[in-house]
Design a protein around this motif. Structure first.
Motif, mmCIF file in Angstrom:
data_model
loop_
_atom_site.group_PDB
_atom_site.id
_atom_site.type_symbol
_atom_site.label_atom_id
_atom_site.label_comp_id
_atom_site.label_asym_id
_atom_site.label_seq_id
_atom_site.Cartn_x
_atom_site.Cartn_y
_atom_site.Cartn_z
ATOM 1 N N ARG A 1 0.825 -1.209 0.000
ATOM 2 C CA ARG A 1 0.000 0.000 0.000
ATOM 3 C C ARG A 1 0.861 1.262 0.000
ATOM 4 O O ARG A 1 0.491 2.267 -0.608
ATOM 5 N N CYS B 1 1.466 2.140 -3.506
ATOM 6 C CA CYS B 1 0.283 2.655 -4.233
ATOM 7 C C CYS B 1 -0.113 4.030 -3.697
ATOM 8 O O CYS B 1 -0.466 4.922 -4.477
ATOM 9 N N GLN C 1 2.822 3.144 -8.121
ATOM 10 C CA GLN C 1 2.172 2.095 -8.917
ATOM 11 C C GLN C 1 0.664 2.265 -8.783
ATOM 12 O O GLN C 1 0.196 2.820 -7.781
ATOM 13 N N ASN D 1 -3.332 1.609 -8.038
ATOM 14 C CA ASN D 1 -3.971 0.964 -6.881
ATOM 15 C C ASN D 1 -4.356 -0.488 -7.133
ATOM 16 O O ASN D 1 -4.427 -1.282 -6.201
ATOM 17 N N GLN E 1 -2.252 -3.257 -5.602
ATOM 18 C CA GLN E 1 -2.062 -3.375 -4.136
ATOM 19 C C GLN E 1 -2.502 -4.742 -3.607
ATOM 20 O O GLN E 1 -3.605 -5.205 -3.861
#
Ligand code: FAD
Length: 320
Positions: free
Chosen positions: A235, A238, A243, A245, A248
């Motif tokens: 997380r 993200c 990167q 979401n 995740q």
């Protein structure tokens, strides 16, 4: 005889979603424990082809609901069709895979049926009318045994906990035409994120990166491509916008259970572990020997990921 009704999802390309095979296994286990018949429902613009596929997976009856308003799989359209069918066949349990669509649709079905609901079910205990469901709580730190006391019970299943159903004899397909409700929403556009890599929740190998990458995923992606793996992320990655979401992994991301999970530069917070600790083999690469990820890792490497990942990739290439 009681009835367990499993919702089998169709994909945007019209095929059966793989996760529904795991939900069918859960449905079969529940039907066995509850002494019930296993039914399935397929809803689509034209549900016939997928229903004909589903009937081979140990299902007694597949209800194939075809209607134009079901084309895009909107939860607002699916929920009344499922609830009406469940009421008309007097289903005792209604379940689906805990996919994005299942999570969106099944609570609406539960509300319509005035039913108690359990999400992310991982197993069943007891028998007959006394069947209870098992589900994780507190990021998986506790597995709760939950009894649902309403006449109709609704649930979603954590697909990584149930193997995909195998073909085991054909049932019967019954076509029906769900009534078109007044929809409060309309489908505008479907934009698929295309990736040459396998789907994160279905991949046999996942290579994930954490904050330790400092946002540089080149080595993570290179190893993933060498192993024909999906890319995952913590997380922290993200939230930082390094990167997207949908990569995740964890309590508030995707739950994965591949054959091999490589975690590089991930500390192993309980919320991350909740999404990957069911993986068959876990390899962790972290500079900090005290990182909690090593407590769940089968193979742990105390190293700098920027040094270890290229070496690992070279070794894998040579071994091939
Ligand atoms: C309600 C809630 C829900 C959450 N849901 C999720 C979730 O779904 N998924 C999730 O992942 N998190 C989730 N979190 C966040 C979680 O608590 C952690 O904050 C997060 O997982 C940390 O990400 P990380 O391991 O990448 O970063 P960090 O904890 O900062 O760890 C980075 C690691 O990288 C190592 N490192 C640094 N540099 C290198 C290097 N060069 N080589 C090797 N190792 C290196 C460090 O030693 C450290 O262990 C949630 C939190 C809450 C409160």
């Amino acid at each position: 005889m009681p009835i367990v009704l499993i919702v089998a999802e169709t994909q945007p390309d019209g095929g059966l979603r793989k996760a529904s095979l795991n939900a069918l296994t859960a449905g079969a286990q529940l039907a066995k424990a509850a002494g019930a018949e296993l039914h399935a429902v397929v809803l689509a613009k034209d549900a016939g082809a997928v229903a004909a596929q589903v009937k081979d997976y140990g299902v007694k009856v597949v209800h194939a609901g075809s209607a134009a308003h079901l084309e895009h799989g909107l939860a607002e359209a699916l929920a009344p069709a499922i609830a009406d069918l469940a009421a008309s066949i007097k289903a005792d349990w209604v379940g689906a895979a805990a996919t994005a669509q299942g999570r969106d649709t099944l609570p609406r079905v539960a509300a319509r049926l005035n039913a108690a609901m359990a999400t992310d079910v991982t197993g069943f205990t007891g028998s007959g009318a006394d069947v209870a469901v098992m589900r994780p709580m507190w990021a998986g730190a506790v597995i709760a045994e939950v009894k649902l006391h309403t006449p109709v019970k609704v649930f979603t299943v954590r697909t990584t906990e149930f193997p995909a159903a195998e073909k085991s004899g054909g049932g019967e397909v019954k076509a029906f035409a769900p009534a078109a409700p007044k929809l409060p929403t309309k489908h505008v556009e479907f934009k698929e994120v295309k990736s040459a890599r396998p789907n994160l929740t279905e991949a046999k190998v996942v290579v994930s990166g954490g904050r330790g990458t400092k946002g540089d995923f080149k080595e993570i992606e290179a190893l993933a491509d060498e192993l024909n793996a999906a890319v995952g992320a913590s997380r922290a990655v993200c939230d930082a916008g390094w990167q997207p979401n949908d990569l995740q992994v964890g309590q508030t991301g995707k739950v994965v259970a591949p054959q091999l999970y490589v975690a590089a530069g991930i500390s192993g917070a309980i919320q991350h572990l909740a999404g990957m600790k069911g993986s068959k083999t876990i390899v962790a690469i972290n500079k900090d020997p005290e990182a909690p990820i090593f407590q769940v890792a089968d193979y742990g490497l105390v190293a700098d990921l920027f040094k270890a990942l290229p070496e690992l990739r070279t070794a894998i290439k040579a071994a091939k």
